[in-house]
Design a protein around this motif. Structure first.
Motif, short mmCIF file in Angstrom:
data_model
loop_
_atom_site.label_atom_id
_atom_site.label_comp_id
_atom_site.label_asym_id
_atom_site.label_seq_id
_atom_site.Cartn_x
_atom_site.Cartn_y
_atom_site.Cartn_z
N SER A 31 0.82 -1.21 0.00
CA SER A 31 0.00 0.00 0.00
C SER A 31 0.85 1.26 0.00
O SER A 31 0.39 2.33 -0.41
N ASP A 32 2.13 1.15 0.44
CA ASP A 32 3.01 2.31 0.42
C ASP A 32 3.42 2.70 -0.99
O ASP A 32 4.00 3.77 -1.20
N GLN A 33 3.11 1.84 -1.96
CA GLN A 33 3.42 2.14 -3.36
C GLN A 33 2.30 2.91 -4.04
O GLN A 33 2.38 3.24 -5.23
N TYR A 34 1.25 3.22 -3.29
CA TYR A 34 0.08 3.92 -3.82
C TYR A 34 -0.24 5.11 -2.95
O TYR A 34 0.14 5.15 -1.77
N PRO A 35 -0.95 6.10 -3.47
CA PRO A 35 -1.34 7.25 -2.66
C PRO A 35 -2.10 6.80 -1.41
O PRO A 35 -2.83 5.81 -1.44
N GLU A 36 -1.92 7.55 -0.34
CA GLU A 36 -2.52 7.18 0.93
C GLU A 36 -4.04 7.08 0.82
O GLU A 36 -4.70 7.98 0.31
N GLY A 37 -4.58 5.93 1.28
CA GLY A 37 -6.02 5.72 1.24
C GLY A 37 -6.56 5.37 -0.12
O GLY A 37 -7.78 5.29 -0.32
N MET A 38 -5.66 5.12 -1.10
CA MET A 38 -6.10 4.86 -2.47
C MET A 38 -5.46 3.58 -3.02
O MET A 38 -5.17 3.49 -4.20
N ALA A 39 -5.24 2.61 -2.15
CA ALA A 39 -4.69 1.33 -2.58
C ALA A 39 -5.83 0.31 -2.62
O ALA A 39 -6.23 -0.23 -1.59
N PRO A 40 -6.41 0.07 -3.79
CA PRO A 40 -7.58 -0.81 -3.85
C PRO A 40 -7.24 -2.26 -3.57
O PRO A 40 -6.15 -2.74 -3.91
N ILE A 41 -8.16 -2.97 -2.95
CA ILE A 41 -8.07 -4.42 -2.80
C ILE A 41 -8.94 -5.02 -3.90
O ILE A 41 -10.14 -4.74 -3.98
N LEU A 42 -8.35 -5.84 -4.74
CA LEU A 42 -9.02 -6.30 -5.95
C LEU A 42 -9.79 -7.60 -5.71
O LEU A 42 -9.43 -8.41 -4.87
N GLY A 426 -2.29 13.22 1.45
CA GLY A 426 -1.53 12.20 2.16
C GLY A 426 -0.06 12.21 1.81
O GLY A 426 0.44 13.10 1.11
N ARG A 427 0.65 11.18 2.27
CA ARG A 427 2.10 11.10 2.13
C ARG A 427 2.48 10.63 0.72
O ARG A 427 1.70 10.00 0.02
N PRO A 428 3.71 10.93 0.29
CA PRO A 428 4.18 10.43 -1.00
C PRO A 428 4.41 8.91 -0.96
O PRO A 428 4.58 8.33 0.12
N VAL A 429 4.41 8.29 -2.11
CA VAL A 429 4.82 6.89 -2.20
C VAL A 429 6.31 6.81 -1.89
O VAL A 429 7.02 7.81 -1.95
N ALA A 430 6.76 5.59 -1.58
CA ALA A 430 8.15 5.40 -1.19
C ALA A 430 8.76 4.28 -2.01
O ALA A 430 8.03 3.42 -2.54
N THR A 436 14.16 1.88 6.07
CA THR A 436 13.20 2.10 7.14
C THR A 436 11.78 1.86 6.65
O THR A 436 11.48 2.04 5.47
N ALA A 437 10.88 1.50 7.55
CA ALA A 437 9.53 1.11 7.15
C ALA A 437 8.62 2.30 6.88
O ALA A 437 7.84 2.28 5.94
N ALA A 438 8.72 3.34 7.71
CA ALA A 438 7.74 4.43 7.64
C ALA A 438 7.94 5.26 6.38
O ALA A 438 9.04 5.81 6.18
N PRO A 439 6.93 5.40 5.51
CA PRO A 439 7.05 6.31 4.36
C PRO A 439 7.19 7.74 4.84
O PRO A 439 6.59 8.15 5.84
N ARG A 440 8.00 8.50 4.19
CA ARG A 440 8.23 9.88 4.57
C ARG A 440 7.05 10.76 4.17
O ARG A 440 6.56 10.67 3.05
#
Length: 443
Positions: A31-42, A426-430, A436-440
């Motif tokens: 989900s960190d590869q997608y905009p925050e709150g916009m990672a769909p579950i297919l 929201g935050r940028p993708v990482a 480190t785990a936390a996206p900046r």
């Protein structure tokens, strides 16, 4: 564009994080590869379209991390796999399917004398390393500065995410630069490298004239084996791989992804004298080579045979490239019309396109990439790239170009303001592989 509502996806993603480390089984799917709150579950897909649990439909690109070239649910593959399941999937002796798959693969890849099947790419790349070390009596490996080759220590030790890899393993792998023969020569200078590992080309870089030939010659001079990673290029550049397109003969090659149109199957192929080190017809010390429970499981091999038939009787590569060229032209025109043609770019082979996103100063930017992704997803386009399949229709491409035009209008607003603030939610993708785990978050 109005932010789409994805409450069910958000709920299920949180549940996945509770049960699965990273919330996905591949870091690139996180989900960190997608905009925050916009990672769909297919829930599924057909052709080049997919649907999520919130009832939204998307044109998908990337297609299963480049593994699906014929389209989701491609009927001949599904039927072949269904028939194979009905006859049993795993046995205590080889099946006729294994022989047919090996014969078919070696007809398609005439640079190889033998092949052994597995289930994922890392199994085969690590097997190639083991063979190279056994054949040469050397331990060091030289790998190209390309994104990914294996989950195993010999490669992961060279990345930022190398916790848990011992120092000895890290010290045995060295890097060289793509399209830079001087760096290849520097890596091989000690005559102690077992093999050179590289992709012949990538989505964003083609080999410069003479580079691959120079790598082959350098390997021959230094007694080093050449291993080509065909995970992405195989069945996307050509059914015979990038080695056929560029006229380069490797000692070993590793295949996967599109071999099964999304089904789990991979292959290590190469010279007989090397491959037999893992067999029963050798006088040398034997190599423990790809002894897997599921390597010959029938669904993957049946899928491969159906894929091979599709490539033999048709031309999926041409269809992928046609869709990609049309898409690239449309994206460039839309970006130019919006006045952001220098900031939103598309590059790469037509069947393996990537998009670039730059800030107003012309620097590649994760925050600006996220803004672009945000607008694509809101418009019903899902993908971290513009990698096409043979299933992408003219309507799919037209819809994508329309969404890109809308996204570029938003991008221009941000460019005029000099910041994504107020437009990026929201935050940028990482980067997927990071220490480190936390996206900046945005500053």
């Amino acid at each position: 564009m109005t932010e789409p509502s994805m409450p069910r996806s958000a709920q299920l993603q949180e549940r996945l994080h509770q049960l699965v480390p990273g919330g996905a089984h591949t870091y690139a799917r996180g989900s960190d590869q997608y905009p925050e709150g916009m990672a769909p579950i297919l829930t599924g897909g057909s052709g080049a379209r997919v649907w999520d649990v919130d009832g939204r439909e998307y044109v998908e690109y990337g297609m299963g991390l480049r593994s699906v070239t014929l389209g989701h649910g491609y009927r001949p593959v599904v039927e072949a796999v269904t028939a194979a399941i009905g006859r049993g999937t795993s046995f205590s002796r080889p099946t006729t399917l294994e022989l047919e798959a090996a014969e078919t693969f070696l007809r398609l890849v005439p640079t190889a004398d033998m092949v052994k099947f597995a289930k994922n790419g890392s199994d085969t790349t690590t097997a190639a390393v083991r063979l190279a070390r056994a054949a040469t009596g050397r331990e060091r490996i030289a790998v190209c500065d390309q994104p990914f080759f294996s989950v195993d220590d010999w490669f992961i030790g060279t990345t930022a995410m190398n916790a848990g890899v011992d120092a000895a393993a890290r010290s045995l792998t060295t890097r060289f630069a793509y399209n830079d023969l001087d760096s290849v020569e520097a890596a091989l200078a000690g005559d102690d490298v077992a093999c050179v590992f590289l992709e012949a080309a990538t989505g964003s870089a083609e080999p410069q004239p003479g580079f691959l030939e120079g790598v082959r010659a350098a390997c021959d001079r230094h007694g080093t084996l050449l291993v080509l990673d065909e995970m992405i290029t195989g069945f996307r550049w050509s059914p015979h791989g990038a080695q056929h397109v560029y006229g380069i003969r490797p000692d070993l090659s590793c295949w996967g992804k599109a071999m099964g149109n999304g089904f789990a199957v991979s292959a290590l192929a190469g010279r007989r004298d090397l491959m037999e080190l893992g067999g029963l017809r050798t006088d040398d010390d034997r190599v423990f080579l790809l002894s897997t429970t599921h390597g010959a499981e029938t669904t993957g091999l049946a899928a491969f045979l159906a894929v091979a038939e599709a490539y033999t009787t048709g031309d999926p590569v041409a269809r992928m490239e046609d869709a990609g060229r049309r898409l690239a032209d449309g994206v460039r025109a839309a970006a130019q019309d919006a006045g952001v043609g220098e900031l939103v770019t598309v590059s790469g082979r037509p069947s393996c396109l990537v998009f670039g996103t730059r800030d107003p100063d012309g620097r590649p930017s994760q925050a600006w990439r996220t803004l672009f992704l945000q607008e694509l997803i809101a418009g019903g386009v899902l993908g971290q790239s513009f990698v096409t399949s043979a299933a992408h229709t003219a309507a799919d491409v037209d819809h994508t170009i329309d969404v890109v035009a809308d996204a570029c209008a938003v991008y221009r607003k941000a460019a005029e303001a000099g910041s994504v603030e107020g437009l990026l939610r929201g935050r940028p993708v990482a980067p997927a592989v990071r220490r480190t785990a936390a996206p900046r978050r945005l500053p």
